[in-house]
Design a protein around this motif. Sequence first.
Motif, PDB file in Angstrom:
ATOM      1  N   MET A   1       0.711  -1.014  -0.043  1.00 43.06           N
ATOM      2  CA  MET A   1       0.125  -0.062   0.010  1.00 43.06           C
ATOM      3  C   MET A   1       0.918   1.266  -0.061  1.00 43.06           C
ATOM      4  O   MET A   1       1.803   1.392   0.655  1.00 43.06           O
ATOM      5  N   ASN A   2       0.382   2.310  -0.659  1.00 42.80           N
ATOM      6  CA  ASN A   2       1.027   3.462  -0.817  1.00 42.80           C
ATOM      7  C   ASN A   2       1.460   3.974   0.694  1.00 42.80           C
ATOM      8  O   ASN A   2       0.203   4.071   1.267  1.00 42.80           O
ATOM      9  N   PRO A   3       2.403   4.598   1.043  1.00 41.68           N
ATOM     10  CA  PRO A   3       2.501   5.273   2.322  1.00 41.68           C
ATOM     11  C   PRO A   3       1.905   6.276   2.688  1.00 41.68           C
ATOM     12  O   PRO A   3       1.257   6.523   3.742  1.00 41.68           O
ATOM     13  N   LEU A   4       1.377   7.231   1.507  1.00 41.43           N
ATOM     14  CA  LEU A   4       0.286   8.231   1.835  1.00 41.43           C
ATOM     15  C   LEU A   4      -0.889   7.840   2.208  1.00 41.43           C
ATOM     16  O   LEU A   4      -1.610   8.439   3.051  1.00 41.43           O
ATOM     17  N   THR A   5      -1.191   6.688   1.549  1.00 38.05           N
ATOM     18  CA  THR A   5      -2.408   6.091   2.010  1.00 38.05           C
ATOM     19  C   THR A   5      -2.447   5.763   3.732  1.00 38.05           C
ATOM     20  O   THR A   5      -3.684   6.035   4.238  1.00 38.05           O
ATOM     21  N   TYR A   6      -1.580   5.197   4.182  1.00 33.38           N
ATOM     22  CA  TYR A   6      -1.223   4.995   5.429  1.00 33.38           C
ATOM     23  C   TYR A   6      -1.556   6.089   6.239  1.00 33.38           C
ATOM     24  O   TYR A   6      -2.434   6.312   7.245  1.00 33.38           O
ATOM     25  N   LEU A   7      -0.863   7.116   5.861  1.00 28.27           N
ATOM     26  CA  LEU A   7      -0.801   8.659   6.566  1.00 28.27           C
ATOM     27  C   LEU A   7      -2.491   8.955   6.529  1.00 28.27           C
ATOM     28  O   LEU A   7      -2.914   9.298   7.566  1.00 28.27           O
ATOM     29  N   HIS A   8      -3.150   8.906   5.462  1.00 31.39           N
ATOM     30  CA  HIS A   8      -4.321   9.356   5.256  1.00 31.39           C
ATOM     31  C   HIS A   8      -5.440   8.874   6.327  1.00 31.39           C
ATOM     32  O   HIS A   8      -6.444   9.016   6.883  1.00 31.39           O
ATOM     33  N   LEU A   9      -5.201   7.218   6.253  1.00 30.42           N
ATOM     34  CA  LEU A   9      -5.942   6.477   7.159  1.00 30.42           C
ATOM     35  C   LEU A   9      -5.469   6.680   8.621  1.00 30.42           C
ATOM     36  O   LEU A   9      -6.653   6.613   9.470  1.00 30.42           O
ATOM     37  N   GLN A  10      -4.375   6.990   9.070  1.00 29.49           N
ATOM     38  CA  GLN A  10      -4.423   7.361  10.406  1.00 29.49           C
ATOM     39  C   GLN A  10      -4.824   8.911  10.835  1.00 29.49           C
ATOM     40  O   GLN A  10      -5.375   8.906  11.829  1.00 29.49           O
TER      41      GLN A  10
END
Length: 105
Positions: A1-10
Amino acid sequence: MNPLTYLHLQLRLEGKALVNEQFLRQVEAMPGEEMPLMLIAQLANKDFVVYYGEDVLPDLQKELAANLFEGEFPKFDSLLSILRSHSMGFEVGHYKTYVFLSQPA
């Protein structure tokens, strides 16, 4: 998964969402969570992502953006000086987020 996706989920877990490509809005009240003036994240691939709270005035945002890369992550003394010069009350926090593989090697 794209690291930016993880940030947005957080951010979503914290009750925050992107208003557009650079502004955050509190969309759900979360106990103990405050809206940041500015969020600077360095992703695992070393790319930077910067978001501003909706209440940051455009002139202040431009001034902060112009001085963003004068510091070394996570030390941004020039940005703190700018916020102080605008009599902005703030706290600085540093956090790390880890992503664990679902199947360890």
